[in-house]
Motif scaffolding. Structure first.
Motif, short mmCIF file in Angstrom:
data_model
loop_
_atom_site.label_atom_id
_atom_site.label_comp_id
_atom_site.label_asym_id
_atom_site.label_seq_id
_atom_site.Cartn_x
_atom_site.Cartn_y
_atom_site.Cartn_z
N PHE A 258 49.75 80.53 39.43
CA PHE A 258 51.06 81.14 39.26
C PHE A 258 50.92 82.36 38.36
O PHE A 258 50.17 82.35 37.40
N SER B 240 53.43 84.51 36.15
CA SER B 240 54.81 84.63 35.65
C SER B 240 55.25 86.08 35.58
O SER B 240 56.42 86.40 35.83
N TRP C 173 55.58 75.46 33.82
CA TRP C 173 56.12 75.67 35.18
C TRP C 173 56.84 74.40 35.62
O TRP C 173 56.25 73.32 35.65
#
Length: 482
Positions: A35, A37, A139
């Motif tokens: 991921f 951000s 997350w």
């Protein structure tokens, strides 16, 4: 929240072809990626199918209830062995380095079976997230990738972890394929560390066993490491500064100076020993060229802590699996504890001798496009263990050329305990003595005290005599000069 998911097309296209040519009614597996951000994106590196369980059964299957006459709707639903998929995720997450995580699951089923199985799918995503925790960032979502074979298409959804599992837990997101692996930058850090923690009495701390104290030590070091500055290729890290995608960038972490608070917070009467935790950790991290350079440092720090925690988990897992035969060092370390107890389960403040617990060493194997995965080998293990894990857990071909396997941790990580009973708590107070022996010791101590007292008087008289003689001689010299 992730808005766009970009997947490596050179990996997903062959997977789609393999599934299409197979006769499998369903398949479930893990999504490996990361991921971002800062970009509101997720990157998918590869998909790893969950292997059959110990009984040889697949991790997923399709159940088809009897259809009512005249009904044309698809009533099939998906069954998933959630615990087995979660265990697969836990073990795979140990083999990933910085910048690579288990970010969700994928399924190969029909569109109708998917719609009838949303609750089961969300439950599976949640248990996988709990088994493969992403520590560096909070997350509250994971990915659910659906590969539909009737009709053939790919679709991706966010699965929220914070809310109760309902049909609204899934939200669609943009999904596309492209080049991901070619734009990764490589960062490496050789991190030396030394941690020293006090060992407390039973009533002075809530951490008693070897493993509990080590887990606490790792969590404390994670907080300390979070404030460390970093040098990349000898230069202080500055966000926005471009770095070439070619080659490996060397990272050096600079820890801040901190006071040793664990020792300052307790008196010596609470402390019975010292635990020394030291060694060398080799860490890799991979960064997308569009991400800020600070993310690479965060990934390196997270990888170091996860590596230490993974090694401790492996030791504890082996101790739990075979608690009847502990290491020799555990039997040597404690005369008061059961000789069958592994050293990781020993209660530290009860140990009467110092002991040592060696940690598994970290080795690296090539995976995709120059990316490495890792494994942890015990002192008695060979690289054959690494090859088996790569095949079983990652569904990859085991490296045939041993020279491609990296063993960079030359200094083994180990944990040692050192007792200082004679300083913190007199050892004699912890062991009952016989009355006769106690009387003999007391009389011997009294005699020694008398001798030391007499010796002290003699020394005092000698000092006074020398002082008077010096004054007398000085006075005589003064009279002669005058």
């Amino acid at each position: 929240m992730v808005k766009t998911v970009v997947a490596e097309e050179t990996r997903l296209k062959p997977i789609e072809d393999r599934l299409a040519q197979s006769s499998l009614p369903s398949e479930v597996g893990l999504i490996i990626g990361k991921f971002s951000s800062g970009l509101d994106r997720a990157f998918v590196f590869d998909l790893i199918p969950t292997p059959n369980n110990d009984s040889g059964d697949p991790a997923s299957s399709i159940s088809e209830p009897e259809k009512k006459k005249g009904s044309k709707s698809d009533t099939s639903s998906l069954f998933i062995d959630k615990d087995w998929v979660a265990e697969h995720a836990r073990q795979v997450s140990r083999m990933l380095v910085g910048g690579m995580k288990v970010v969700g699951i994928y399924v190969w089923i029909s569109d109708g079976a998917f719609k009838n199985s949303t609750i089961v799918l969300c439950q599976t995503v949640k248990v996988v997230a709990e088994a493969a925790v992403i520590v560096e960032a909070e997350w509250d979502e994971r990915l659910l990738l659906h590969i539909c074979y009737s009709p053939r298409r790919w679709s991706c959804r966010n699965c929220s972890l914070s809310s109760n599992i309902t049909s609204s837990s899934l939200r669609p997101c943009d999904f596309k394929m492209g080049k991901v692996l070619n734009y990764l930058q490589t960062f490496k850090c050789m991190y030396n560390f030394t941690l020293r923690l006090p060992i407390f009495h039973d009533n002075a701390s809530k951490f008693h066993t070897f493993s509990d104290v080590l887990c606490h030590a790792i969590s404390l070091h994670a907080k300390e490491l979070k404030g460390a500055r970093a040098l990349i290729d000898g230069k202080l890290v500055v966000d926005g500064e471009p770095y070439s995608t070619d080659g490996v960038h060397e990272v050096e972490l600079l820890l801040p100076f901190t006071s040793n608070t664990p020792f300052e917070a307790f008196s010596q009467r609470d402390v019975v020993g010292i635990l020394s935790f030291s060694g060398l950790v080799c860490s890799f991290a991979y960064l997308n060229s569009k991400e800020p350079i600070s993310q690479a440092i965060t990934d390196i720090k997270g990888d170091i802590i996860m590596s230490l925690q993974s090694r401790l988990d492996i030791i504890c897992d082996e101790a739990d699996a075979d608690s009847g035969s502990g290491p020799d060092v555990g039997r040597e370390a404690s005369s008061d504890l059961s000789t069958e107890k592994p050293v990781s389960q020993c209660v530290l403040h009860l140990l009467r001798k110092g002991c040592m617990l060696p940690f598994p060493r970290r080795v690296f194997a090539p995976w995709l496009a120059g990316i490495y995965v890792c494994d942890y080998l015990q002192p008695s293990d060979t690289v054959e263990v690494l090859k088996d894990h790569c095949t079983e857990l990652l569904s990859m071909k085991a490296p045939t050329d041993v020279s491609t396997i990296l063993e960079l941790e030359k200094e083994a990580i180990s944990v040692k305990t050192k007792s200082f009973w004679d300083v913190a708590v007199p050892f004699s107070s912890a062991i009952p003595q016989h009355p006769e022996k106690s009387k003999t010791d007391d009389s011997r101590e009294l005699t020694e005290n008398n001798k030391s007292t007499n010796s002290g008087h003699v020394n005092l008289m000698a000092a006074i005599f020398i002082l008077l003689l010096s004054i007398l001689l000085g006075f005589v010299f003064f009279l002669q000069k005058s």
